[in-house]
Design an enzyme around this catalytic site. Structure first.
Site, PDB file in Angstrom:
ATOM      1  N   HIS A 144       1.210  -1.187   0.275  1.00  0.00           N
ATOM      2  CA  HIS A 144       0.029   0.130   0.243  1.00  0.00           C
ATOM      3  C   HIS A 144       0.769   1.664  -0.147  1.00  0.00           C
ATOM      4  CE1 HIS A 144      -3.339  -2.085   2.137  1.00  0.00           C
ATOM      5  NE2 HIS A 144      -3.073  -2.304   1.000  1.00  0.00           N
TER       6      HIS A 144
ATOM      7  N   ARG B 272      -2.191  -6.012  -8.342  1.00  0.00           N
ATOM      8  CA  ARG B 272      -0.852  -7.192  -8.500  1.00  0.00           C
ATOM      9  C   ARG B 272      -0.724  -8.160  -9.617  1.00  0.00           C
ATOM     10  NH1 ARG B 272      -3.235  -8.398  -2.566  1.00  0.00           N
ATOM     11  NH2 ARG B 272      -5.136  -8.871  -4.097  1.00  0.00           N
TER      12      ARG B 272
ATOM     13  N   SER C 265      -3.267  -7.232   3.070  1.00  0.00           N
ATOM     14  CA  SER C 265      -3.078  -7.681   4.661  1.00  0.00           C
ATOM     15  C   SER C 265      -3.648  -8.730   5.142  1.00  0.00           C
ATOM     16  CB  SER C 265      -4.122  -6.639   5.062  1.00  0.00           C
ATOM     17  OG  SER C 265      -4.277  -4.992   4.599  1.00  0.00           O
TER      18      SER C 265
END
Ligand code: PNS
Length: 166
Positions: free
Chosen positions: A17, A90, A128
């Site tokens: 991030h 990603r 995360s």
């Protein structure tokens, strides 16, 4: 003047991030990091904790504001006057969901465009969710999250395990 929003759950903020935040902040005039506060899944960190972690790790970047939002992203964009959404990509597996979200948002608010940044190669595996899983099984998360976030995640995992035992 380009005001952009980088929205997400940030539970917790990862180095991936932060990489997107730093690069996006160089590209736009003002970057609002929008932390989602929608009910649904129970986060590891409260909305205030997520906002304050993000404030801490972005304090050196001058054109950044960290704000929480609930409801639709398009309404948050209207409130803040943002016309661009930034998202990191990603892998190809991200693309379908991200394209759908970008197109839905643009349908609801045609002034809102989405800008995709390719995640840096060293963070392309990171999320995360995996950070929390690795921490839960006592793995090393030092290469996944900013320094100030490491002990916060470890403390939260420890507390959750203790609670599970009582
Ligand atoms: O980090 P995440 O969880 O992948 O971020 C997802 C986020 C916050 C960008 C997305 O869930 C979102 O914008 N939610 C707000 C609700 C909304 O506007 N939904 C419609 C978009 S299709």
């Amino acid at each position: 003047m380009i005001r952009a929003i980088y929205p997400g759950s940030f539970d917790p903020v990862t180095l991936g991030h932060l990489d997107i935040i730093e690069r996006a902040a160089k590209t736009v005039d003002e970057l609002i990091v929008g932390v989602l506060n929608n009910g649904g899944k129970t986060p590891m960190f409260s909305i205030d904790e997520r906002v304050s972690m993000l404030e801490e790790v972005t304090e050196e970047i001058p054109n950044i504001k960290v704000l929480s939002f609930s409801g639709l992203l398009v309404d948050f964009a209207k409130q803040t006057g943002a016309t661009t959404v930034v998202r990191g990509l990603r892998a190809i597996s991200d693309f379908e969901y991200e394209l759908q979200m970008a197109q839905t948002n643009r349908k609801m608010y045609p002034l809102l465009d989405t800008m995709f940044l390719a995640t840096s190669l060293e963070y392309s595996y990171l999320s995360s969710t995996t950070v929390k899983e690795v921490a839960f099984f006592d793995g090393d998360i030092r290469e996944f999250v900013p320094e100030s976030v490491i002990s916060k995640v470890q403390d939260r995992v420890r507390a959750a395990k203790q609670k599970g035992r009582t």
